[in-house]
Scaffold this active site. Structure first.
Site, PDB file in Angstrom:
ATOM      1  N   CYS A 135       0.820  -1.264   0.009  1.00  0.00           N
ATOM      2  CA  CYS A 135       0.191  -0.199  -0.106  1.00  0.00           C
ATOM      3  C   CYS A 135       0.762   1.461   0.094  1.00  0.00           C
ATOM      4  O   CYS A 135       0.305   2.428  -0.337  1.00  0.00           O
ATOM      5  CB  CYS A 135      -0.701  -0.060   1.099  1.00  0.00           C
ATOM      6  SG  CYS A 135      -0.109   0.136   2.746  1.00  0.00           S
ATOM      7  N   HIS A 151      11.239  -9.255   3.382  1.00  0.00           N
ATOM      8  CA  HIS A 151      10.325  -7.976   2.607  1.00  0.00           C
ATOM      9  C   HIS A 151       9.170  -7.733   3.628  1.00  0.00           C
ATOM     10  O   HIS A 151       8.355  -8.562   3.890  1.00  0.00           O
ATOM     11  CB  HIS A 151       9.702  -8.669   1.562  1.00  0.00           C
ATOM     12  CG  HIS A 151      10.935  -8.852   0.658  1.00  0.00           C
ATOM     13  ND1 HIS A 151      11.161 -10.144  -0.109  1.00  0.00           N
ATOM     14  CD2 HIS A 151      11.839  -8.003   0.231  1.00  0.00           C
ATOM     15  CE1 HIS A 151      12.319 -10.114  -0.979  1.00  0.00           C
ATOM     16  NE2 HIS A 151      12.600  -9.062  -0.848  1.00  0.00           N
ATOM     17  N   CYS A 154       2.711  -4.176   5.646  1.00  0.00           N
ATOM     18  CA  CYS A 154       1.738  -3.643   6.958  1.00  0.00           C
ATOM     19  C   CYS A 154       0.851  -4.984   7.118  1.00  0.00           C
ATOM     20  O   CYS A 154       0.562  -5.878   6.515  1.00  0.00           O
ATOM     21  CB  CYS A 154       1.193  -2.496   6.780  1.00  0.00           C
ATOM     22  SG  CYS A 154      -0.355  -2.530   5.490  1.00  0.00           S
ATOM     23  N   CYS A 157      -2.235  -5.531   4.997  1.00  0.00           N
ATOM     24  CA  CYS A 157      -2.193  -5.745   3.745  1.00  0.00           C
ATOM     25  C   CYS A 157      -1.835  -7.384   3.811  1.00  0.00           C
ATOM     26  O   CYS A 157      -2.103  -8.186   2.892  1.00  0.00           O
ATOM     27  CB  CYS A 157      -0.761  -5.119   3.005  1.00  0.00           C
ATOM     28  SG  CYS A 157      -1.446  -3.649   2.372  1.00  0.00           S
ATOM     29  N   CYS A 243     -15.396 -49.045   6.010  1.00  0.00           N
ATOM     30  CA  CYS A 243     -15.117 -47.990   6.798  1.00  0.00           C
ATOM     31  C   CYS A 243     -15.902 -48.031   8.025  1.00  0.00           C
ATOM     32  O   CYS A 243     -16.798 -48.763   8.047  1.00  0.00           O
ATOM     33  CB  CYS A 243     -15.509 -46.504   6.237  1.00  0.00           C
ATOM     34  SG  CYS A 243     -15.094 -45.073   7.353  1.00  0.00           S
ATOM     35  N   HIS A 258     -17.268 -53.646  -5.340  1.00  0.00           N
ATOM     36  CA  HIS A 258     -17.910 -54.245  -6.385  1.00  0.00           C
ATOM     37  C   HIS A 258     -17.485 -55.623  -6.727  1.00  0.00           C
ATOM     38  O   HIS A 258     -17.650 -56.099  -7.939  1.00  0.00           O
ATOM     39  CB  HIS A 258     -17.747 -53.256  -7.609  1.00  0.00           C
ATOM     40  CG  HIS A 258     -16.512 -52.796  -7.990  1.00  0.00           C
ATOM     41  ND1 HIS A 258     -15.452 -53.730  -8.395  1.00  0.00           N
ATOM     42  CD2 HIS A 258     -15.815 -51.612  -7.707  1.00  0.00           C
ATOM     43  CE1 HIS A 258     -14.151 -53.148  -8.481  1.00  0.00           C
ATOM     44  NE2 HIS A 258     -14.497 -51.743  -8.173  1.00  0.00           N
ATOM     45  N   CYS A 303     -54.168 -47.805 -36.624  1.00  0.00           N
ATOM     46  CA  CYS A 303     -53.934 -48.181 -37.975  1.00  0.00           C
ATOM     47  C   CYS A 303     -52.501 -47.790 -38.354  1.00  0.00           C
ATOM     48  O   CYS A 303     -51.657 -47.158 -37.767  1.00  0.00           O
ATOM     49  CB  CYS A 303     -55.139 -47.711 -39.050  1.00  0.00           C
ATOM     50  SG  CYS A 303     -55.081 -46.020 -39.368  1.00  0.00           S
ATOM     51  N   CYS A 308     -48.006 -36.924 -39.541  1.00  0.00           N
ATOM     52  CA  CYS A 308     -46.968 -36.136 -38.630  1.00  0.00           C
ATOM     53  C   CYS A 308     -47.571 -34.945 -37.938  1.00  0.00           C
ATOM     54  O   CYS A 308     -48.274 -34.199 -38.401  1.00  0.00           O
ATOM     55  CB  CYS A 308     -45.512 -35.789 -39.666  1.00  0.00           C
ATOM     56  SG  CYS A 308     -44.138 -35.149 -38.748  1.00  0.00           S
TER      57      CYS A 308
END
Length: 494
Positions: A135, A151, A154, A157, A243, A258, A303, A308
């Site tokens: 900032c 480095h 604040c 930030c 489990c 499976h 029949c 359509c």
């Protein structure tokens, strides 16, 4: 019934197995064998049978935290580094203690560069004001923080930077210094010092879950709502895991257990059930395209005169698909079409009819296997509910009415456990049967014979446990026939 799986040598297959490579799975050989001890493996959570070999360990959240802490302490002690640095190293090497040892002692400097660990951290000045690198405001030194690189930014930030990274997902576990040119690691100590409480908890959860998700030997139980994990031992001969939540699944593919079907067949079957391919088969088998607009039309009664739907409105014959204007009494009337019959004899419709017949046969075959697969699944769910009811209610009632301790009635629970397991096995035999090659007639006949015998035996057991038990639950006085019932049900279970 159980199966035997031929696996490659454990040492050779270790890396492929734990990395999820199941390329050899399709080549595994499955044989039905008569082995009562192995058959009880899937229901170990409920029964008193002991395993010949412990193939896996179920881990609760507390177990995971404890194991995670032990591994961090091992690395911290052996390498003489902080616990935070040890955690960073283990996350980078997917929680493999041996891998950290190998890489560290081979080239410590290279490892430090790769993970962002500084051997000599750069301290912040002890007094005065400093400018934040994000900032660009000036703050007293006590409102500034930095990773080992020095480095300074604040605290506000840092908090925003951490919050953004944590809410983006598990990548925050590899957080680095905000300076674009720096690769210094940001450890859990800085998260605990600067992040808000919600972000600290999210980071803690990511840290915990990384121990399972990044570790090639562990997986989460796939059951909805279950927070247990499984630590699996390779080379045990079976992928089935149960489990502590009672859900059974396949370690290799994480689908529900499976056996006796291999993982590739299960994957194909599940994909087939979830795709639109069978809808297309149904359309091909039960409808014909309008000769003019090509929209599919289903005819279920009436029949042969078809009109359509708008806007097409084309009138045609259902049998030969020719214009209806060419039809009438001379072609056989409204319920027949000699043009179709003569054209069929001439071979005009052979290809289309053959394609439709193939689609219809394919649909009928799939429906046959799917209905029985689904029916056994429903029966298994009902059996699980009946097992719960027996454990919670019926056992106590039967103990009172027959005047026998509950410990002597466990044979009923074992029968229901066997029913649940048999329903699971029988369900998956229909997926296995669907993919059996049509040309292997002898194998198919033998399989269907075994399947029929299994169904017959299960039906007798299920009827005895469900129907005949009700007789003794409804009686008010002890029955002289109860011991005979015990012998019968125990015999059917075995």
């Amino acid at each position: 019934m159980d199966l035997e799986v031929e696996l490659p040598d454990a040492d050779e297959a270790l890396d492929n197995f734990y990395s999820g490579d199941d390329s050899d799975d399709a080549d595994a050989t499955y044989d039905f064998i008569d082995d009562d001890d192995n058959f009880d493996d899937d229901s170990h959570h409920f029964t008193s049978h002991h395993r010949h070999q412990q193939r896996y360990t179920i881990m609760s959240e507390a177990d995971i935290c404890q194991q995670q802490e032990e591994d961090v302490m091992k690395i911290s002690t052996v390498l003489s580094i902080s616990r935070v640095a040890a955690g960073i190293l283990l996350r980078h090497y997917n929680w493999s203690v041996s891998k950290v040892h190998d890489e560290w002692f081979a080239d410590e400097e290279k490892v430090r560069r790769a993970v962002g660990l500084f051997e000599n951290p750069v301290p912040l000045p002890g007094a005065g004001e400093m400018m934040c690198g994000i900032c660009f405001e000036t703050y007293p030194h006590d409102r500034m923080s930095a990773a080992a690189c020095g480095h300074a930014f604040c605290n506000a930030c840092w908090q925003g930077y951490m919050s953004t990274a944590i809410n983006d997902g598990p990548g925050c576990l590899m957080l680095r210094c905000p300076d674009p040119s720096c690769g210094a690691a940001v450890g859990q100590d800085m998260i605990n010092l600067l992040a808000i409480d919600d972000d600290k908890e999210k980071y803690r959860r990511y840290f915990l879950r990384s121990f399972i998700e990044n570790n090639r030997k562990t997986k989460w139980c796939p059951a909805p709502g279950c927070n247990h994990a499984v630590d699996f031992i390779v080379g045990s001969g079976s992928f089935d895991v149960t489990c502590s939540c009672s859900y059974s699944f396949c370690w290799n593919c994480t689908e529900e257990a499976h056996r006796p079907v291999d993982c590739s067949t299960v994957a194909k079957w599940i994909l087939k059930n979830s795709t639109e391919s069978e809808n297309m088969n149904w359309i091909l088998a039960n409808s014909k395209p309008c000769p003019k607009c090509k929209r599919p039309i289903e005819k279920n009664q009436g029949c042969m005169h078809i009109t359509c739907t708008p806007p097409c409105k084309f009138e045609f014959c259902w049998l030969c698909l020719g214009p209806w204007s060419d039809h009438g009494e001379k072609t056989g009337g409204f319920y027949a079409c000699n043009r179709y019959e003569s054209a069929k004899q001439e071979g005009a419709f052979d290809e289309a009819e053959k394609r439709r017949d193939m689609a219809k046969n394919s649909l009928e075959r799939y429906t046959h296997y799917y209905e029985r697969w689904a029916t056994n699944q429903l029966s298994r769910q009902k059996a699980l509910a009946d097992l719960q009811q027996t454990q919670n209610v019926h056992l106590e009632q039967l103990s009172d009415k027959q005047r026998q301790p509950e410990s002597q009635l466990k044979f009923i629970i074992e029968a229901w456990l066997q029913i649940v397991e048999c329903r699971r096995v029988l369900k998956w035999t229909y997926a296995y049967g669907y993919y059996l090659p049509e040309h292997e007639h002898a194998k198919k006949q033998f399989f269907e014979y075994l399947q029929g015998e299994a169904e017959s035996g299960l039906q007798r057991l299920h009827h005895c446990a469900e129907k005949e038990l009700q007789v003794y639950l409804s009686e008010e006085e002890p029955s002289t026939n109860f011991n005979a019932f015990r012998t019968k049900l125990a015999g059917l279970t075995r």
